[in-house]
Design an enzyme around this catalytic site. Structure first.
Site, PDB file in Angstrom:
ATOM      1  N   LYS A 155      -2.728 -28.903  40.258  1.00 44.89           N
ATOM      2  CA  LYS A 155      -3.750 -27.892  40.014  1.00 44.89           C
ATOM      3  C   LYS A 155      -4.701 -28.379  38.931  1.00 44.89           C
ATOM      4  CE  LYS A 155      -4.190 -24.324  37.346  1.00 44.89           C
ATOM      5  NZ  LYS A 155      -5.652 -24.410  37.156  1.00 44.89           N
ATOM      6  N   GLU A 357      -6.745 -26.153  15.805  1.00 41.14           N
ATOM      7  CA  GLU A 357      -7.363 -27.099  16.734  1.00 41.14           C
ATOM      8  C   GLU A 357      -8.665 -26.480  17.227  1.00 41.14           C
ATOM      9  OE1 GLU A 357      -5.842 -27.583  20.765  1.00 41.14           O
ATOM     10  OE2 GLU A 357      -5.971 -29.750  20.531  1.00 41.14           O
TER      11      GLU A 357
HETATM   12  P1  NAD Z   1      -5.172 -24.237  28.968  1.00 42.93           P
HETATM   13  O1  NAD Z   1      -3.807 -24.194  28.409  1.00 42.93           O
HETATM   14  O2  NAD Z   1      -6.016 -23.039  28.881  1.00 42.93           O
HETATM   15  O3  NAD Z   1      -5.148 -24.639  30.504  1.00 42.93           O
HETATM   16  C1  NAD Z   1      -4.539 -25.824  30.966  1.00 42.93           C
HETATM   17  C2  NAD Z   1      -4.194 -25.662  32.432  1.00 42.93           C
HETATM   18  O4  NAD Z   1      -3.187 -24.663  32.546  1.00 42.93           O
HETATM   19  C3  NAD Z   1      -5.353 -25.200  33.320  1.00 42.93           C
HETATM   20  O5  NAD Z   1      -5.277 -25.849  34.561  1.00 42.93           O
HETATM   21  C4  NAD Z   1      -5.071 -23.706  33.456  1.00 42.93           C
HETATM   22  O6  NAD Z   1      -5.600 -23.179  34.648  1.00 42.93           O
HETATM   23  C5  NAD Z   1      -3.558 -23.685  33.492  1.00 42.93           C
HETATM   24  N1  NAD Z   1      -2.950 -22.405  33.137  1.00 42.93           N
HETATM   25  C6  NAD Z   1      -3.467 -21.423  32.359  1.00 42.93           C
HETATM   26  N2  NAD Z   1      -2.621 -20.375  32.281  1.00 42.93           N
HETATM   27  C7  NAD Z   1      -1.540 -20.700  33.024  1.00 42.93           C
HETATM   28  C8  NAD Z   1      -0.321 -20.051  33.325  1.00 42.93           C
HETATM   29  N3  NAD Z   1      -0.050 -18.839  32.854  1.00 42.93           N
HETATM   30  N4  NAD Z   1       0.574 -20.685  34.109  1.00 42.93           N
HETATM   31  C9  NAD Z   1       0.328 -21.909  34.582  1.00 42.93           C
HETATM   32  N5  NAD Z   1      -0.816 -22.575  34.349  1.00 42.93           N
HETATM   33  C10 NAD Z   1      -1.739 -21.997  33.558  1.00 42.93           C
HETATM   34  O7  NAD Z   1      -5.860 -25.497  28.257  1.00 42.93           O
HETATM   35  P2  NAD Z   1      -7.356 -26.023  28.396  1.00 42.93           P
HETATM   36  O8  NAD Z   1      -8.231 -25.109  27.597  1.00 42.93           O
HETATM   37  O9  NAD Z   1      -7.684 -26.289  29.827  1.00 42.93           O
HETATM   38  O10 NAD Z   1      -7.245 -27.457  27.679  1.00 42.93           O
HETATM   39  C11 NAD Z   1      -7.375 -27.615  26.321  1.00 42.93           C
HETATM   40  C12 NAD Z   1      -6.026 -27.771  25.639  1.00 42.93           C
HETATM   41  O11 NAD Z   1      -5.294 -28.836  26.244  1.00 42.93           O
HETATM   42  C13 NAD Z   1      -6.132 -28.145  24.178  1.00 42.93           C
HETATM   43  O12 NAD Z   1      -5.219 -27.393  23.424  1.00 42.93           O
HETATM   44  C14 NAD Z   1      -5.731 -29.620  24.164  1.00 42.93           C
HETATM   45  O13 NAD Z   1      -5.220 -30.073  22.950  1.00 42.93           O
HETATM   46  C15 NAD Z   1      -4.727 -29.678  25.253  1.00 42.93           C
HETATM   47  N6  NAD Z   1      -4.600 -31.061  25.737  1.00 42.93           N
HETATM   48  C16 NAD Z   1      -3.456 -31.774  25.430  1.00 42.93           C
HETATM   49  C17 NAD Z   1      -3.333 -33.087  25.855  1.00 42.93           C
HETATM   50  C18 NAD Z   1      -2.116 -33.907  25.525  1.00 42.93           C
HETATM   51  O14 NAD Z   1      -1.908 -34.908  26.188  1.00 42.93           O
HETATM   52  N7  NAD Z   1      -1.309 -33.544  24.546  1.00 42.93           N
HETATM   53  C19 NAD Z   1      -4.338 -33.671  26.608  1.00 42.93           C
HETATM   54  C20 NAD Z   1      -5.460 -32.909  26.907  1.00 42.93           C
HETATM   55  C21 NAD Z   1      -5.579 -31.599  26.471  1.00 42.93           C
END
Ligand code: NAD
Length: 463
Positions: A155, A357
């Site tokens: 996804k 962050e």
């Molecule tokens: P997010 O947590 O809002 O979403 C990430 C993904 O999870 C999306 O595809 C979203 O649709 C999905 N999602 C949201 N709610 C969900 C649920 N209840 N159940 C299952 N899936 C769900 O994050 P974002 O805003 O897309 O990305 C930014 C964040 O990602 C930042 O905190 C960043 O630090 C983190 N990040 C971490 C890494 C790493 O490798 N550690 C890499 C990139 C980004």
């Protein structure tokens, strides 16, 4: 289908394409198809699976410029970065193409016989990807998972599905069976949740915010489902007085403003030894003002826009009136979710600029007295993903890297991810490791078989 989502080009605010959202029922059907495809995929000989992954890599390579251009409109990444990201997908596929032939298990002689272990695929793997690096983060999951014989449902983030959809087409063109690698654009609360709750999904690989990651882990725990979490970061870039200050300052903008700061590894706290603090800031200022911010499709642009209007609002809320802004770089006017590279010098370590962050181009610069204080400040965060240490003293470099609680550190560099080495976080930054030599194995279950080699006509000896 449960409606559509408009993909917006963050640099122009124009709709690029409308993409159908996958419903819960369609997600279940896709998971069932993936499960049904497992025996066929498992029966593909390791050498043939390796060849298919290499063909997939070659298809990505042949499509590299198209993928990169698509990413520019999908997520506002600079064309230079987007090319690197597509190349990363290609390289990660090549790297894990070596895995099918190496997941051989072990043979362990034991009293009375021998144990043989097998690396069995887990089954269906669900991969949930954030919007900040749509291509590489997808590949870090799907390449080793497919290599190990699993079927993948993936996804992409709602905001950025286009390049993942193109990767699924390329996989098909390369001969990977359609049901073995499926991309399901959709909402986290619908598609992502089904990955967590569906009993046929055996592992969830999640990259995203710590808040959602916690929820996913709780859901997986309830079902004893495997889970890998790559979460947030508030990473420290520690600059000691003996460092090459010119180089540390010249490269610091790259360390935090790359991808407009929307990078879990962004060095969003620069800790500078007090004796060189003023000098470092003086060196940093021209470097920050010199960051080329603008049209991400133009060669040479170093920083593009933020992903969305809502995200820009969130970033802006940290540096409103009264914020301790030291200086800023430039940003275009007009359409596009622009935000200038911004340097702040908060007085207190408890300021949200230091603790939260922000996930945008904002960096806090703070002084420290000595090595012990530098390590304590670097660790004064719930996160532990990455960081840098700048010093010419190799002993200090090793002491400090051992002292900082983070999964990925660099000395005299801002490099975070090298795909042939493990990547992941300490503390609230995550659980498990991606990439590196062991990632394919993390998508397998070890089966251990004892073979009795003794002569025992009456059937005894089977302890
Ligand atoms: P997010 O947590 O809002 O979403 C990430 C993904 O999870 C999306 O595809 C979203 O649709 C999905 N999602 C949201 N709610 C969900 C649920 N209840 N159940 C299952 N899936 C769900 O994050 P974002 O805003 O897309 O990305 C930014 C964040 O990602 C930042 O905190 C960043 O630090 C983190 N990040 C971490 C890494 C790493 O490798 N550690 C890499 C990139 C980004």
């Amino acid at each position: 289908m449960t409606g559509t989502v408009d993909v917006i080009n963050p640099a122009t605010e124009e709709v690029v394409r409308s993409v159908p959202l996958t419903s819960a029922e369609e997600t279940d059907a896709a998971i069932a198809r993936a499960h049904a495809a497992l025996p066929g995929w498992r029966a593909v000989a390791p050498g043939d699976r390796a060849r298919l992954l290499r063909r997939f890599a070659d298809a990505v390579d042949a499509d590299l410029e198209n993928l990169a251009r698509l990413e520019v409109t999908n997520s506002g990444h600079t064309i230079g970065n987007a090319r690197g990201e597509a190349a990363n997908v290609r390289d990660v596929l090549h790297y894990y193409a070596a895995a099918p032939e190496r997941l051989t298990g072990k043979q362990i002689p034991v009293p009375g016989g021998v144990n043989v272990t097998f690396c069995e695929p887990l089954g269906v793997v669900g991969i949930i990807v954030p919007w900040n690096f749509p291509m590489p983060i997808a590949a870090w999951g799907f390449a080793p998972a497919l290599a190990a014989g699993n079927a993948v449902v993936l996804k992409p983030a709602e905001l950025t599905p286009l390049t993942a959809l193109r990767l699924a087409e390329l996989a098909r063109e390369a001969g990977i069976p359609e049901d073995v690698f499926q991309v399901l654009p959709g909402r986290g609360s619908v598609v992502g949740e089904r990955f967590v709750t569906h009993e046929l999904v055996r592992k969830v690989v999640f990259t995203g915010s710590t808040e959602v990651g916690r929820r996913i882990m709780a859901g997986c725990a309830e079902r004893v489902k495997r889970v890998t979490l790559e979460l947030g970061g508030k990473n420290a870039n520690i600059v000691f007085a003996d460092a090459d200050l010119e180089r540390a300052a010249a490269t610091a903008p790259y360390g935090v403003f790359d991808n407009a700061g929307q990078d879990c590894c962004a060095r969003s706290r620069i800790l500078v030894q007090a004796s060189v603090y003023d000098r470092f800031l003086a060196l940093l200022e021209p470097a920050v003002r010199g960051v080329v911010v603008g049209d991400p499709g133009t060669e040479g642009t170093e920083m593009g826009p933020l992903i969305s209007a809502a995200h820009r609002e969130k970033v802006a809320s940290y540096v409103g009136d009264g914020a301790p802004v030291a200086f800023r770089g430039s940003a275009p006017e007009g359409a596009g979710f622009w935000f200038p590279p911004t340097v702040v010098t908060p007085a207190s370590p408890d300021d949200p600029l230091v603790t939260e962050e922000i996930f945008g181009p904002v960096v806090a610069v703070l002084p420290f007295a000595d090595e012990a204080e530098a390590v304590a400040m670097a660790n004064d965060t719930e996160y532990g993903l990455s960081g840098s240490i700048w010093t010419r003293d190799v002993g200090r470099a090793m002491r400090v890297t051992r002292g900082v609680e983070a999964g990925n550190l660099s000395v005299n560099s801002h490099s975070s991810v090298r795909y042939w080495t493990p990547f992941g976080g300490f503390k609230q930054s995550g659980l498990g490791r991606e990439l590196g030599p062991d990632a394919a194995e993390s998508f397998t279950e070890t089966k251990n078989v004892f073979i009795d080699t003794t002569e025992h006509p009456h059937g005894e000896g089977n302890q």
